[in-house]
Design an enzyme around this catalytic site. Structure first.
Site, PDB file in Angstrom:
ATOM      1  CB  CYS A  71      38.879  43.661  28.824  1.00 35.64           C
ATOM      2  SG  CYS A  71      40.286  43.993  29.897  1.00 35.64           S
TER       3      CYS A  71
ATOM      4  CB  CYS B 202      39.447  44.277  33.166  1.00 30.29           C
ATOM      5  SG  CYS B 202      38.817  42.733  32.506  1.00 30.29           S
TER       6      CYS B 202
ATOM      7  CE  LYS C  55      37.554  44.872  37.647  1.00 34.46           C
ATOM      8  NZ  LYS C  55      36.812  43.664  37.331  1.00 34.46           N
TER       9      LYS C  55
ATOM     10  CE1 TYR D 189      33.752  40.034  36.749  1.00 30.60           C
ATOM     11  CE2 TYR D 189      32.632  37.939  36.475  1.00 30.60           C
ATOM     12  CZ  TYR D 189      33.301  39.009  35.939  1.00 30.60           C
ATOM     13  OH  TYR D 189      33.514  39.076  34.587  1.00 30.60           O
TER      14      TYR D 189
ATOM     15  CD  GLU E  50      34.907  42.921  40.066  1.00 28.35           C
ATOM     16  OE1 GLU E  50      35.924  42.216  40.218  1.00 28.35           O
ATOM     17  OE2 GLU E  50      34.467  43.241  38.950  1.00 28.35           O
TER      18      GLU E  50
ATOM     19  CG  HIS F 169      58.242  39.853  58.494  1.00 34.71           C
ATOM     20  ND1 HIS F 169      56.998  39.407  58.863  1.00 34.71           N
ATOM     21  CD2 HIS F 169      58.694  40.641  59.512  1.00 34.71           C
ATOM     22  CE1 HIS F 169      56.708  39.874  60.068  1.00 34.71           C
ATOM     23  NE2 HIS F 169      57.720  40.631  60.478  1.00 34.71           N
TER      24      HIS F 169
ATOM     25  CD  GLU G 101      55.330  37.532  56.690  1.00 31.73           C
ATOM     26  OE1 GLU G 101      56.309  36.788  56.908  1.00 31.73           O
ATOM     27  OE2 GLU G 101      55.171  38.651  57.210  1.00 31.73           O
TER      28      GLU G 101
END
Length: 496
Positions: free
Chosen positions: A60, A65, A68, A202, A206, A471, A476
């Site tokens: 990681c 992670c 990346k 992935y 990515e 909003h 939302e």
């Protein structure tokens, strides 16, 4: 006669010995130290075939992670520069990107994290050995390094947390000699240039996504479906957007060989699986992203009887992370049936330490774990895919609410993104419990993290509809879902 430095039989130096200094192993070790236990961590990185190696912190921190996400952010900034002109910012375009500046900044940050982990272990009085661990017997670990240094450590409890490493395709000539993996890409000092990314995971999408976003020529070669294990409607939308974004896809193709051409570029030959026809093209870099394998071969597991799944090479554990041998545990990517995610390894490691040395009996809950794929248009999800929900409950027992929406920030920039989509999979019953939530759009990780608590707590569709949205945000739109797939009505959001 005992080997040099081997402790006396029957005496354990440590209450806990962790093999593997990645996210899960470090979390377990530091948590155990909080209970006043004597703890040690062994961590050693075998260099890649290209010679890449790194410091403490595991995949990681060093090759996963963290680098990346930083490179993904660099690519998003490139998109923001394009949008900025529409918002009144006057600047030269197209902007020029410098790989070496980005790489140096990312690598410096990673090195700071390596140092931070060492400091944390020292502060918590956890002994750190930069050595590769392997079993001598059930309670004794041999720690060794390339230079010949060797120590022997004994412990009452041993936790295996060695993670995984990327695979190379063994049936492709020249794959190791001429290709790299995600263990190398973040540590390149020079731009990878025109890149072929092989795989549909992935990791593949990515990497191809941020390379495209940095202005590089990136091609993805995939044998079958993208993002296997994820919701396939969402996966297709992700790749559709990537194609519109500039990433090239070679679908239903399989690489055959890679060799260096006279101009020092890499000549790749591949086959179209439908027709059997072969084609060749040249690239500056070939990046293999064809899966990962558990890094367990050096542990000498067979000598102590730790059972593994022979098909996957992963360690078989029970619900409490215990292996087939008492006092030997395993967590993270090397364990069978667990998500290969940093946060689950960290949580599992902490809970394991609490069960071993505290008063806790709490087990890790691997259901409803949120995650995000950091492609150019991000995909975040929690819970079941639509396919898995159908398999478990049957299509007639499901209600799927969905919507295509357009982020407000895309409007002025005149950015077309018909792949921005939300899907909520619910049980078709009075309460309509939410089984899965899937979101494609900007900041998908932040959006899904916000809804994760509610879904973990068993949120229902009616509760979601009673939630007031903020909003104007993309998130939302989740609270406004009202069109069902069953109805056949147009799910496109119109108006404010």
């Amino acid at each position: 006669m005992l080997p040099p430095c081997l402790p006396e039989p029957g005496k354990s130096e440590y209450d806990l010995l962790v093999i593997g200094g990645g996210s899960g192993g470090l979390a377990c070790a530091k948590e155990a130290s909080q209970f006043g236990k004597k703890v040690a961590v062994l961590d050693y990185v075998d260099p890649t075939p290209k010679g890449t190696k790194w410091g403490l912190g595991g995949t990681c921190v060093n090759v996963g992670c963290i680098p990346k996400k930083l490179m993904h952010q660099a690519a998003l900034l490139g998109s923001a520069l394009r949008d900025a002109r529409h918002y009144g910012w006057h600047m030269p375009y197209p902007a020029k990107h410098d790989w070496s500046t980005l790489a140096k900044a990312v690598q410096n940050h990673v090195k700071s994290l390596n140092w931070g982990h060492r400091v944390q272990l020292q502060d918590k009085k956890v002994k750190y050995f930069n050595l590769k661990g392997s079993f001598l017997d059930e309670r004794t670990i041999r720690g060794s390094a390339k230079g010949g240094k060797e120590v022997f450590l004994t412990a009452e409890n041993i936790v295996l947390a060695t993670g995984g490493r990327p695979k190379y395709p063994e049936n492709v000539a020249g794959s190791r000699e001429h290709g790299i993996t995600s263990d190398d890409i973040f540590w390149l000092k020079k731009s990878p240039g025109k890149t072929l990314v092989v795989g549909a995971s992935y990791v593949s999408l990515e990497c191809a996504g941020f390379l495209t976003g940095l202005g590089l020529d990136a091609t993805v070669m995939m044998r079958s479906i993208p993002l296997r294990g994820f919701d396939q409607q969402m996966a297709t939308l992700v790749t559709d957007y990537m194609e519109s974004y500039g990433t090239r896809f070679l679908k239903k193709c399989s690489p055959m060989k890679v060799k260096k051409a006279e101009n020092d570029r890499l000549r790749v030959t591949w086959k179209y699986l439908d027709s059997g026809k072969e084609k060749t093209d040249e690239f500056d870099t070939v990046l293999w992203a064809v899966g990962r394998a558990p890094d367990t071969k050096a542990l000498n597991l067979e000598s102590v009887g730790v059972k593994i799944n022979s098909a996957t090479g992963k360690i078989i554990v029970d619900e409490g992370e215990a292996t087939s041998v008492p006092h030997i545990y395993a967590i993270g990517d090397i364990t069978e049936g667990r998500p290969e995610l940093t946060p689950t390894a960290i949580a599992a490691g902490k809970l394991l330490a609490r069960r071993m040395f505290g008063q806790s009996e709490e087990l890790m809950d691997y259901d409803n774990v949120p995650t995000t794929v950091f492609t150019p248009l991000e995909y975040g999800c929690i819970g079941l895919s639509e396919e898995e929900a159908v398999r478990r409950f049957g299509v007639d027992n499901l209600e799927v609410y969905h919507a295509f929406y357009k982020p407000l920030e895309f409007t002025v920039a005149e950015r077309n993104a018909p792949q921005c989509y939300i899907k909520m999979v619910c049980l078709r019953e009075r309460e309509q419990r939410i089984l899965g939530l899937h979101f494609i759009g900007p900041n998908a990780g932040e959006v899904i993290q916000g809804f994760a608590l509610g879904i973990k707590c068993g949120a229902t569709y009616s509760q979601m509809m009673a939630t007031v949205g903020i909003h104007p945000t993309c998130a939302e739109e989740v609270t406004k879902l009202h069109i069902t797939k069953r109805s056949g009505a147009d799910p496109t959001v119109t108006g404010c």
